[in-house]
Design an enzyme around this catalytic site. Structure first.
Site, PDB file in Angstrom:
ATOM      1  N   SER A 152       0.800  -1.234   0.000  1.00 42.23           N
ATOM      2  CA  SER A 152       0.000   0.000   0.000  1.00 42.23           C
ATOM      3  C   SER A 152       0.826   1.274   0.000  1.00 42.23           C
ATOM      4  O   SER A 152       0.310   2.346  -0.312  1.00 42.23           O
ATOM      5  CB  SER A 152      -0.952   0.009   1.200  1.00 42.23           C
ATOM      6  N   LYS A 210       0.483   4.634   6.826  1.00 44.83           N
ATOM      7  CA  LYS A 210      -0.015   5.449   5.717  1.00 44.83           C
ATOM      8  C   LYS A 210       0.627   6.834   5.793  1.00 44.83           C
ATOM      9  O   LYS A 210       1.319   7.162   6.751  1.00 44.83           O
ATOM     10  CB  LYS A 210      -1.543   5.609   5.781  1.00 44.83           C
TER      11      LYS A 210
END
Length: 265
Positions: free
Chosen positions: A42, A111
């Site tokens: 990701s 993230k």
């Protein structure tokens, strides 16, 4: 005459040295720095699957808040991770205890912070992502071939105070804030869930690098737009008040003056 104390041998000192080393490692893991393993794609190309990053856990103790552009590790706010982690073996448990591996019991994610409390963030069509109405130039970290949000448009979303909006650098392989807007927080993550900022790739050696904040987040306009909101609200409230006061003064001025006094019979 007293005999000099016999010095302990190496093997007698070794358990003490190991104990001190483990204690220091535990203190460092708890309060300073912890290593985390990257389990997914990701955050490509910034982070690759299998990378180990070091996370700064010290500054949050002094009230530091996550900033736009930082890569942060945070606990699952609830419902983001659906899979059950595998049972760790004894070696994994030990390495987790001293901070060389993340805990298998904790569900953590990594993230990039795109917006912070008070910001408004949105993205439509092929982008770009806009924070407080200002476009982000994400070429420096966005995975090659990705669009900012074509797979999942969103917003505008107002970020609550004490929360952040996060997105992965590999947008088409990142189930980030965009995909959890049906949950509590509307896709945002409370800052109390943030473990710390990932500041470097520590392993493998050939991947060693710092994780700086990209230049696009240094735009003064991002902060100006956020700061302008309270001022605009204040102006909006002041205008009706000023008009009301003017009308009141005008009404007083137009009102006839009544005098009292003695008159003739």
């Amino acid at each position: 005459m007293k005999k000099a104390k016999r010095q302990r041998g190496f093997w007698q000192e070794l358990p003490i040295l190991i104990g001190v080393a483990l204690l220091l490692a535990l203190l460092i893991k708890t309060f300073l720095v912890q290593a985390f393993l990257i389990p997914s794609d990701s955050m490509q190309d910034t982070l690759q699957r299998g990378d180990r990053v070091l996370v700064d856990k010290l500054t949050p103790w002094f009230g530091s808040e996550p900033q736009r552009g930082e890569v942060v590790v945070f606990h699952d706010p609830g419902g983001w991770l659906r899979e059950t982690p595998p049972e760790p073996n004894a070696v994994q448990q030990f390495l987790s205890f001293i901070g060389l591996m993340p805990s298998a019991e904790e569900k953590d994610l990594i993230k990039r912070v795109i917006a912070v409390g008070g910001d408004t963030v949105e993205c439509h069509g092929t982008g770009p992502v806009k924070v407080n109405g200002k476009a982000l130039k994400e070429d420096a970290y966005l995975f090659p071939g990705n669009t900012p949000c074509k797979d999942k448009a969103f917003g505008p979303v107002r970020i609550p105070k004490g929360s952040i909006w996060v997105m992965g650098d590999h947008r088409q392989k990142s189930e980030d804030s965009r995909y959890h807007m049906n949950l509590k927080g509307n896709g945002t993550v409370e800052t109390k869930q943030v473990v710390g900022r990932a500041f470097t790739v520590a392993w493998p050696v050939n991947r060693w690098s710092w994780l700086p904040v990209p230049d696009t987040f240094d735009q003064p306009a991002l902060n100006k737009a956020a700061a302008a909101t309270p001022a605009a609200l204040g102006l909006a409230g002041a205008v009706p008040l000023t008009l009301w006061r003017r009308r009141r003064r005008a009404a007083r001025a137009a009102k006839p003056t009544t005098r009292t006094g003695g008159g003739s019979a």
